[in-house]
Scaffold this motif. Sequence first.
Motif, short mmCIF file in Angstrom:
data_model
loop_
_atom_site.label_atom_id
_atom_site.label_comp_id
_atom_site.label_asym_id
_atom_site.label_seq_id
_atom_site.Cartn_x
_atom_site.Cartn_y
_atom_site.Cartn_z
N MET A 55 0.84 -1.20 0.00
CA MET A 55 0.00 0.00 0.00
C MET A 55 0.87 1.25 0.00
N PHE A 56 1.90 1.26 0.82
CA PHE A 56 2.83 2.38 0.83
C PHE A 56 3.52 2.52 -0.52
N ASP A 57 3.96 1.40 -1.08
CA ASP A 57 4.65 1.41 -2.37
C ASP A 57 3.76 1.94 -3.48
N VAL A 58 2.53 1.46 -3.53
CA VAL A 58 1.61 1.86 -4.59
C VAL A 58 1.23 3.33 -4.46
N GLY A 77 -3.64 1.83 -13.19
CA GLY A 77 -4.54 0.74 -13.53
C GLY A 77 -4.57 -0.34 -12.47
N TYR A 78 -5.54 -1.25 -12.65
CA TYR A 78 -5.73 -2.31 -11.66
C TYR A 78 -4.67 -3.40 -11.76
N LEU A 79 -4.37 -3.84 -12.96
CA LEU A 79 -3.41 -4.94 -13.10
C LEU A 79 -2.00 -4.55 -12.64
N PRO A 80 -1.48 -3.39 -13.01
CA PRO A 80 -0.17 -3.03 -12.45
C PRO A 80 -0.18 -2.88 -10.93
N THR A 81 -1.30 -2.41 -10.38
CA THR A 81 -1.41 -2.29 -8.92
C THR A 81 -1.39 -3.66 -8.28
N LEU A 82 -2.16 -4.59 -8.82
CA LEU A 82 -2.15 -5.96 -8.30
C LEU A 82 -0.78 -6.60 -8.47
N PHE A 128 1.37 -5.42 -5.66
CA PHE A 128 1.01 -6.13 -4.43
C PHE A 128 1.61 -7.53 -4.44
N ALA A 129 1.53 -8.21 -5.58
CA ALA A 129 2.10 -9.56 -5.67
C ALA A 129 3.62 -9.52 -5.58
N TYR A 130 4.23 -8.51 -6.20
CA TYR A 130 5.69 -8.39 -6.17
C TYR A 130 6.21 -8.19 -4.74
N ASN A 131 5.47 -7.46 -3.94
CA ASN A 131 5.93 -7.19 -2.57
C ASN A 131 5.49 -8.27 -1.58
N THR A 132 4.30 -8.80 -1.72
CA THR A 132 3.76 -9.73 -0.74
C THR A 132 4.25 -11.17 -0.97
#
Length: 170
Positions: free
Chosen positions: A37-40, A48-53, A56-60
Motif C-alpha cells: 500500500m505504501f509502495d503503490v 490501472g488495476y493490473l499493475p497495482t495488483l 502487491f504480488a511483487y511485494n507480498t
Amino acid sequence: MSLLRSKYYDHPDGEDAFGKIVATNKYAVSAGVAWSMFDVLTLSKPQGYLPTLGRFAYNTGPLMGMATAFTLTTLVATNARGKDDKINYLIGGFAAGGVFGAWKHNHVAGLCAGLFLGIAGVIKKMSIEQGWEFFPNTPIKQYGGLNIAGNDWTIMADPPKNWTTEKPKE
C-alpha cells in the motif's frame, strides 16, 4: 481450532508444519499488504488495476516465501538433527535470507539478510526457552488524546478541599 487462529507455538517445533506455515504467513501477508500500500501510493504509483495488483504480488509474494522458507527449514532442521535448539532457527533465518537475496537478485543482500534474520530467530528462540518477551504486551500509559479537558496537565496537585474560610470578626 480455526486455521487462521493458529499460532506458531501451539505445537512443539518439528510438528504441525501446515499450522506453523499459516501462522507465519499471516504476519507476512499483513506486512506485505502494508508495504505494498505504501509502495503503490507513494513510490511506484502504477496506473490501472493490473499493475497495482502486480505491485502487491511483487511485494507480498516474496515475504510469504521468506516466512514459508523459515518455517519449513526450521521444521526440517529440527526433525533431521533431532534437537530443538537455537541452531535450527539460525538455519531457518539463513533460508529466509536466501529467498530475500533471490528476490533482490543480490547474493550479498541475501547473506546479510540471512545473518540478520538468523540472529533474530536465535533471540526469539532464547526468549521462548528462557520465558521473557522482547516486546512485552504491557498496557501503555496514554498522555493526551482527543478529550484534553478530561486530562490533568498541572504540575502540582490541587490543595485539599477540606479547608474553610474564616468568617470576618465583627
